[in-house]
Motif scaffolding. Structure first.
Motif, mmCIF file in Angstrom:
data_model
loop_
_atom_site.group_PDB
_atom_site.id
_atom_site.type_symbol
_atom_site.label_atom_id
_atom_site.label_comp_id
_atom_site.label_asym_id
_atom_site.label_seq_id
_atom_site.Cartn_x
_atom_site.Cartn_y
_atom_site.Cartn_z
ATOM 1 N N LEU A 95 -53.356 -52.817 3.512
ATOM 2 C CA LEU A 95 -53.426 -52.131 4.808
ATOM 3 C C LEU A 95 -54.884 -51.757 5.061
ATOM 4 C CD1 LEU A 95 -51.649 -50.932 7.159
ATOM 5 C CD2 LEU A 95 -51.720 -48.769 5.916
ATOM 6 N N ARG A 135 -57.614 -50.205 7.787
ATOM 7 C CA ARG A 135 -57.802 -49.450 9.036
ATOM 8 C C ARG A 135 -59.038 -49.965 9.760
ATOM 9 N NH1 ARG A 135 -56.832 -47.235 13.428
ATOM 10 N NH2 ARG A 135 -57.059 -45.036 13.841
ATOM 11 N N TYR A 165 -51.652 -57.913 13.024
ATOM 12 C CA TYR A 165 -52.813 -57.296 13.675
ATOM 13 C C TYR A 165 -52.425 -56.763 15.059
ATOM 14 C CZ TYR A 165 -52.691 -61.543 16.307
ATOM 15 O OH TYR A 165 -52.254 -62.549 17.121
ATOM 16 N N PRO A 166 -53.213 -55.801 15.580
ATOM 17 C CA PRO A 166 -52.908 -55.231 16.895
ATOM 18 C C PRO A 166 -53.396 -56.123 18.030
ATOM 19 C CG PRO A 166 -54.842 -54.164 15.981
ATOM 20 C CD PRO A 166 -54.371 -55.156 14.951
ATOM 21 N N TYR A 169 -47.779 -55.560 18.075
ATOM 22 C CA TYR A 169 -48.444 -56.141 16.905
ATOM 23 C C TYR A 169 -48.005 -57.596 16.744
ATOM 24 C CZ TYR A 169 -50.973 -52.223 14.848
ATOM 25 O OH TYR A 169 -51.912 -51.245 14.597
ATOM 26 N N ASP A 172 -45.644 -48.565 14.482
ATOM 27 C CA ASP A 172 -46.369 -47.803 13.471
ATOM 28 C C ASP A 172 -46.850 -48.757 12.363
ATOM 29 O OD1 ASP A 172 -47.152 -46.299 11.278
ATOM 30 O OD2 ASP A 172 -45.609 -44.779 11.548
ATOM 31 N N PRO A 173 -48.179 -48.912 12.184
ATOM 32 C CA PRO A 173 -48.708 -49.855 11.189
ATOM 33 C C PRO A 173 -48.196 -49.605 9.769
ATOM 34 C CG PRO A 173 -50.457 -49.037 12.601
ATOM 35 C CD PRO A 173 -49.247 -48.243 12.934
ATOM 36 N N GLU A 174 -47.977 -48.333 9.401
ATOM 37 C CA GLU A 174 -47.498 -48.044 8.039
ATOM 38 C C GLU A 174 -46.072 -48.531 7.841
ATOM 39 O OE1 GLU A 174 -48.425 -44.251 6.465
ATOM 40 O OE2 GLU A 174 -50.545 -44.436 6.962
ATOM 41 N N LYS A 194 -46.240 -52.253 7.495
ATOM 42 C CA LYS A 194 -46.640 -52.661 6.136
ATOM 43 C C LYS A 194 -45.443 -52.593 5.184
ATOM 44 C CE LYS A 194 -49.660 -51.811 2.212
ATOM 45 N NZ LYS A 194 -48.623 -52.027 1.214
ATOM 46 N N VAL A 211 -52.244 -56.204 6.618
ATOM 47 C CA VAL A 211 -51.768 -55.537 7.840
ATOM 48 C C VAL A 211 -52.943 -54.704 8.339
ATOM 49 C CG1 VAL A 211 -50.175 -53.859 8.855
ATOM 50 C CG2 VAL A 211 -49.348 -55.443 7.095
ATOM 51 N N ASP A 261 -54.372 -51.823 10.451
ATOM 52 C CA ASP A 261 -53.969 -50.587 11.122
ATOM 53 C C ASP A 261 -54.986 -50.325 12.230
ATOM 54 O OD1 ASP A 261 -53.486 -48.043 11.993
ATOM 55 O OD2 ASP A 261 -53.477 -47.106 10.009
ATOM 56 N N TYR A 293 -51.338 -46.908 16.667
ATOM 57 C CA TYR A 293 -49.999 -47.249 17.147
ATOM 58 C C TYR A 293 -50.071 -48.362 18.183
ATOM 59 C CZ TYR A 293 -47.480 -43.580 14.760
ATOM 60 O OH TYR A 293 -46.905 -42.809 13.782
#
Length: 205
Positions: free
Chosen positions: A4, A6, A32-33, A38, A157-159, A162, A172, A174, A177
């Motif tokens: 993960l 950021r 990815y965003p 995502y 939510d990226p977490e 993951k 992933v 982050d 959001y």
């Protein structure tokens, strides 16, 4: 196990962007965003990575409707047949933005996509994914990551992303959001634009 990482959209860290571009070059998969939901993506030139994504999505690669994430419109002629000025004006007016535009595919498409008559082109209004494409040097093949949840179609939510995708992807990103509304899909291969899916982008183009 996925890593993960950021990354801040206002000023994506060049060192991290280059590191993730290397993962893509080596056949890795990333989440990815974008400016919508995502996405799950890989290097357009890496056949084994493309096959991995097709397996995850449960589709045959030559029939898969993946989007091509581009940095801008400058490389369009690599993948798209010559388009008229009216079509180009629509693209220029709406990109970067939350759209997937269906365009006629060219003969330069990667081998696995040679049978495709059309391609979906995206230039998201998101600095992270455009910086990634620039560092990679060619488009990322992408597909939205959907959720089985009947209420929330897309995980934002990226977490949580993951947790769910930990064993399937290498990285992933982050980027904060995500949105839970997909891109608007518009077919520009006809004489008039045809809305295939209403999403985040306006259907008045």
């Amino acid at each position: 196990m996925a890593e993960l990482i950021r990354i801040y959209e206002e000023n994506p860290q060049e060192k991290e962007i280059k590191r993730i571009a290397e993962v893509l070059r080596d056949g890795g998969l990333i989440i990815y965003p974008t400016d919508t939901v995502y996405g799950l993506g890989c290097d357009i030139t890496n056949t084994s990575a493309l096959e991995k994504i097709a397996r995850i999505k449960g589709v045959k690669l030559d029939k898969a409707n993946f989007s091509f994430i581009c940095e801008d419109l400058s490389n369009l002629s690599d993948y798209v047949k010559q388009i008229d000025s009216a079509t180009f004006k629509i693209l220029k007016r709406n990109l970067p933005g939350p759209y997937t535009f269906i365009l006629p595919g060219s003969s330069n498409l990667p081998k696995v996509f040679k049978k495709k008559k059309t391609v979906g082109i995206r230039v998201p209004d998101n600095q992270i994914c455009r910086a990634l494409v620039k560092a990679l040097g060619n488009p990322i093949v992408s597909t939205s990551i959907k959720d089985e949840d009947e209420v929330i179609e897309y995980t934002t939510d990226p977490e949580l992303i993951k947790e769910k995708w930990d064993k399937l992807v290498d990285v992933v990103i982050d980027g904060g959001y995500g949105d839970n509304v997909a891109s608007t899909v518009i077919d520009l291969t006809q004489s008039e634009p045809v809305v295939i899916r209403e999403g985040k982008g306006s259907t008045v183009i």
